[in-house]
Design a protein around this motif. Structure first.
Motif, short mmCIF file in Angstrom:
data_model
loop_
_atom_site.label_atom_id
_atom_site.label_comp_id
_atom_site.label_asym_id
_atom_site.label_seq_id
_atom_site.Cartn_x
_atom_site.Cartn_y
_atom_site.Cartn_z
N UNK B 63 -1.97 5.38 0.99
CA UNK B 63 -3.32 4.85 1.05
C UNK B 63 -3.31 3.45 1.65
N UNK B 64 -2.35 2.64 1.20
CA UNK B 64 -2.27 1.29 1.74
C UNK B 64 -1.94 1.35 3.23
N UNK B 66 -2.58 3.78 5.40
CA UNK B 66 -3.72 4.24 6.20
C UNK B 66 -4.80 3.17 6.29
N UNK B 67 -5.02 2.49 5.16
CA UNK B 67 -6.08 1.49 5.14
C UNK B 67 -5.73 0.30 6.02
N UNK B 68 -4.46 -0.14 5.96
CA UNK B 68 -4.10 -1.35 6.68
C UNK B 68 -3.76 -1.11 8.14
#
Lengths: 149, 190
Positions: B63-64, B66-68
């Protein structure tokens, strides 16, 4: 004007829900048993809609890849959905005048959700994935939503 | 999407990510492995436990990532494992470990479902010596779990294992990744 916000995880569970009434009092969020049942049904219906609509829209699309953001507008409200690669869905209901909310929903994912939930040091219960009780998340989310309404 | 762009993205992500003292990281990992060896009866159990721990990290790390990193993950939806391999080696490794990995073209099997990930300067093994009685230990096996967990969250089923280790005399750290297909969670139980 934001009316409603929901987050679904990849197993179709609604892990967060908040509502802001049109009359600006925002108090009645499923407090009576009847209202609570309605809220549950609304969450299920919303998920069903989002899920089926995306499948349907992908089939009609000229592009081979499924969209990660779509929205529809009625004369009463506008519904926006952003889906992550991990199948998390961020759903926003706003007034009809609101524009494209893809970047804002992406920011909620990257700046609010990832920072306060994914990176949270609090123990997680696999039986109950809800983040409704996560104070840090709620606080950051409300800050963010105030800044964009 | 080409390799140069991914490499550049990897470097950018490395610059942007919050850093931790390398020695602290390496020594903390070393203590974890040492503690596991004390807690479990066999080295095989330690290998399994490292993989499990990695899995739990991987399902959140994605998640981190993909988000960043803003990498468009359409490749995973189409099952384009070659592109996914490049993203892992050039962007993800750089972003989280500060080193970039390579996917030797010769490591792909005939139907492009198995490949290797080679890490030249694996930061985890710095200062580490592997005693004879632990020779079955795959010291960096946590990374195997991380890759498996992360890919599972983007609907790709893989098995990952560490197959080479400089602590055992090999040239570099190497992981073998077996791609089994897309996980179809299309119809949820409503």
């Amino acid at each position: 004007m934001i009316y409603r916000f929901l987050i679904y995880d990849k197993s179709s569970t609604c892990i967060y829900y908040d509502e802001w009434s049109v009359n600006n009092n925002g108090a009645n969020k499923g407090v009576t048993p009847a209202a609570a049942l309605d809220a549950e049904e609304m969450k299920r219906n919303t998920f069903g809609l989002v899920f089926e609509l995306k499948r349907f829209l992908s089939k009609l699309s000229p592009s081979p890849t499924a969209p990660d953001y779509f929205s529809y507008t009625t004369n009463k409200y506008k519904l926006h959905v952003y889906e992550t690669a991990t199948s998390m869905r961020f759903v926003l209901l706003t007034d009809t005048k609101t524009g494209n909310m893809k970047q804002q929903l992406k920011k909620i994912y990257s700046d609010v959700y990832v920072e306060t939930v994914v990176k949270s040091l609090e123990p997680r219960n696999p039986e109950d994935p809800s983040i409704q009780g996560n104070k840090q998340f709620t606080h950051e989310l409300n800050l963010f939503l105030s800044s964009i309404s | 999407r080409n390799i140069k762009m991914l490499r550049q993205r990897g470097d950018d992500m490395f610059k942007k990510t919050e850093k931790i003292n390398a020695e602290l990281f390496i020594l903390t990992y070393g203590s974890i492995v040492t503690q596991l060896i004390q807690d479990f009866d066999t080295i095989e159990q330690v290998n399994t436990k490292l993989d499990e721990m990695g899995y739990n990290i991987g399902i959140r790390l994605i998640e981190e990532f993909l988000a960043k990193s803003k990498v468009e993950c359409t490749a995973s939806k189409r099952g384009e494992i070659k592109e996914v391999a490049d993203i892992i080696s050039k962007v993800a490794f750089m972003m989280f470990l500060g080193v970039s990995a390579t996917v030797p073209p010769s490591s792909w099997n005939s139907d492009n479902t198995v490949f290797s990930l080679v890490v030249e300067d694996n930061p985890l093994i710095e200062f580490v010596e592997l005693p004879e009685e632990y020779k079955n230990l795959w010291y960096s096996n946590i990374i195997s779990g991380v890759i498996r967990g992360a890919l599972e969250m983007i609907q790709l089923k893989v098995t990952v294992k560490q197959v080479k280790c400089p602590l055992k005399g090999d040239e570099a750290t190497e992981f073998q990744i077996d791609y089994h297909g897309i996980i179809n969670n299309d119809i949820p139980a409503l």
